[in-house]
Design a protein around this motif. Structure first.
Motif, PDB file in Angstrom:
ATOM      1  N   ASN A   1      21.879  73.523  49.943  1.00  0.00           N
ATOM      2  CA  ASN A   1      21.843  74.443  51.083  1.00  0.00           C
ATOM      3  C   ASN A   1      21.621  75.896  50.684  1.00  0.00           C
ATOM      4  OD1 ASN A   1      24.451  74.484  49.981  1.00  0.00           O
ATOM      5  ND2 ASN A   1      25.392  74.990  51.931  1.00  0.00           N
ATOM      6  N   VAL A   2      22.084  76.315  49.525  1.00  0.00           N
ATOM      7  CA  VAL A   2      21.885  77.706  49.111  1.00  0.00           C
ATOM      8  C   VAL A   2      20.397  78.016  48.907  1.00  0.00           C
ATOM      9  CG1 VAL A   2      22.129  77.360  46.611  1.00  0.00           C
ATOM     10  CG2 VAL A   2      22.821  79.511  47.635  1.00  0.00           C
TER      11      VAL A   2
ATOM     12  N   TYR B   1      18.549  79.609  51.892  1.00  0.00           N
ATOM     13  CA  TYR B   1      18.708  81.062  52.004  1.00  0.00           C
ATOM     14  C   TYR B   1      17.782  81.798  51.041  1.00  0.00           C
ATOM     15  CZ  TYR B   1      22.729  80.404  55.052  1.00  0.00           C
ATOM     16  OH  TYR B   1      23.532  80.071  56.106  1.00  0.00           O
TER      17      TYR B   1
END
Length: 144
Positions: free
Chosen positions: A33-34, A37
């Motif tokens: 998920n990082v 970003y």
């Protein structure tokens, strides 16, 4: 709480191609998920640099992220190619709210979509700085 629907490519005016990397996958076999970003930031800042607006090494103005969020709809994994759709949803005096959709391969629906707010500040003082006219013009071209 109502779950939002994923954006489609037709919701955007600006697209940036990106590529996943081997190291983006986590132990579960999909993109961590990082990394979403990182792709949001890469897409927006890459466009600002390409437009000649942001000079990350010598410019007087830099952007600080003051708010972020992301919704996930489908997995992305290496070796998927990703297209980031970028949209400005709010243009303030020194701040910009961006919405970014990440589209895997040729999918029409976003696999993930994020929102983040940049406040543009003076590099040295870190105080908010009004967006110059050329920035405002470029950002209005991709505004909702």
């Amino acid at each position: 709480m109502t779950r939002p629907s994923p954006y489609t490519r037709s919701d955007f005016r600006l697209f940036r191609p990106l590529q996943t990397r081997w190291s983006d996958n986590d132990i579960y076999g999909h993109m961590n998920n990082v990394v979403h970003y990182l792709l949001f930031d890469t897409a927006v800042n890459g466009w600002l640099i390409d437009r000649g607006l942001l000079d990350i090494r010598n410019g007087d103005t830099i952007g600080l992220v003051v708010e972020t969020g992301c919704q996930y709809f489908r997995e992305i994994m290496f070796p998927d190619s990703v297209t980031a759709g970028i949209l400005v949803t709010r243009l303030g005096n020194s701040s910009v709210t961006y919405e970014v959709g990440l589209f895997a391969n040729e999918d029409d629906g976003a696999a993930a979509q994020g929102r983040f707010v940049h406040v543009y500040v003076d590099r040295e003082t870190r105080r908010p700085k009004a967006l110059p006219d050329d920035w405002r013009t470029a950002l209005q071209e991709i505004s909702a």
